[in-house]
Design a protein around this motif. Structure first.
Motif: not given
Ligand SMILES: C[S@@+](CC[C@H](N)C(=O)[O-])C[C@H]1O[C@@H](n2cnc3c(N)ncnc32)[C@H](O)[C@@H]1O
Length: 235
Positions: A177-191, A217-227
């Motif tokens: 399990n890895f707890k991800v905490n990423i800015s929405k801006q970075k995640y949009v770039r990944m997409i 849909k998401y706040k400025n900071q996106i948090k989730f667990t990558d399992t």
């Protein structure tokens, strides 16, 4: 399938913290020493085996193979641009064969070939470690079409897990399990850079629509667990 190029291109999957936590997890499975021989199948930019080499200074540099040669592939390992099935038909034996987030690129038949060859390439006390996204209740942030594609691919992964279970003996399962905490801006770039296979075949229009959906849909900071599910197998 189109080629995946941005999987570990400045994403949480290439962050220092991810690599260090992942390699701590590997240490719970493998007793690394200077003589350990390692092969990483579908290594991408080889961040994982490069960090292992830095820490353990193996006599034989780990080997990373991939069908794509990224410019930024790490230099302290031996990289070979080659298909896994072709590579495994010859060459030496290893103490660890790592196949991380790569099995979904194989057809069912080729996965069986891959496993059969990998078993032959393990030293007597060697281990094969297969990592793949967990299939139930996966938390990867998605827009609608992306979720649909991801679920379809995870369903197929379940079939692949059955093949693995049938093919390999002395198998055990754990989770990383890895707890991800990423800015929405970075995640949009990944997409936008289509970091995950379920985005590869989408049109630009679908990606742009998806990005608008993620933005609302998401706040400025996106948090989730990558399992990741870890399948461990001895020879
Ligand atoms: C999702 S990436 C994972 C990269 C790396 N293992 C990680 O976890 O960061 C999957 C990688 O498998 C590679 N790949 C796909 N099919 C392959 C094959 N037949 N032989 C070798 N590599 C392959 C892709 O090019 C891609 O770099």
């Amino acid at each position: 399938m189109k080629k995946l190029k941005n999987w570990d291109n400045k994403t949480w999957l290439s962050s220092k913290s991810y690599i260090s936590q992942f390699n701590k997890f590997l240490k719970t499975k493998i007793n690394f020493n200077k003589n350990s021989k390692i092969l990483d199948i579908g290594c991408g930019r080889a961040n994982i085996i490069s960090a292992l080499q830095k820490k353990y200074k193996f006599k034989n540099r780990p080997i990373g193979i991939d069908v794509i040669a990224n410019k930024e592939v790490k230099k302290n390992i031996i990289f070979k641009r080659v298909d896994a099935l072709k590579y495994l038909k010859k060459h030496e034996k290893y103490d660890l064969i790592l196949i991380k987030q790569t099995i979904h690129f194989f057809s069912k038949t080729n996965l069986n070939h891959l496993l059969n060859l990998a078993k032959i390439r393990l030293n007597p006390k060697g281990k094969l470690l297969i990592f793949s996204l967990k299939t139930k209740n996966n938390k990867i942030p998605c827009f609608k079409k992306m979720r649909k594609n991801l679920e379809k691919s995870l369903k197929r992964d379940e079939t692949l897990f059955k093949i693995i279970k049938k093919n390999l003996k002395k198998i055990s399962y754990t989770n990383f399990n890895f707890k991800v905490n990423i800015s929405k801006q970075k995640y949009v770039r990944m997409i936008r850079e289509r970091y995950i296979s379920c985005l590869l075949n989408m049109s630009n229009k679908e990606i742009n629509l998806g990005i608008s959906e993620i933005k609302s849909k998401y706040k400025n900071q996106i948090k989730f667990t990558d399992t990741l599910k870890c399948i461990s197998c001895r020879k």
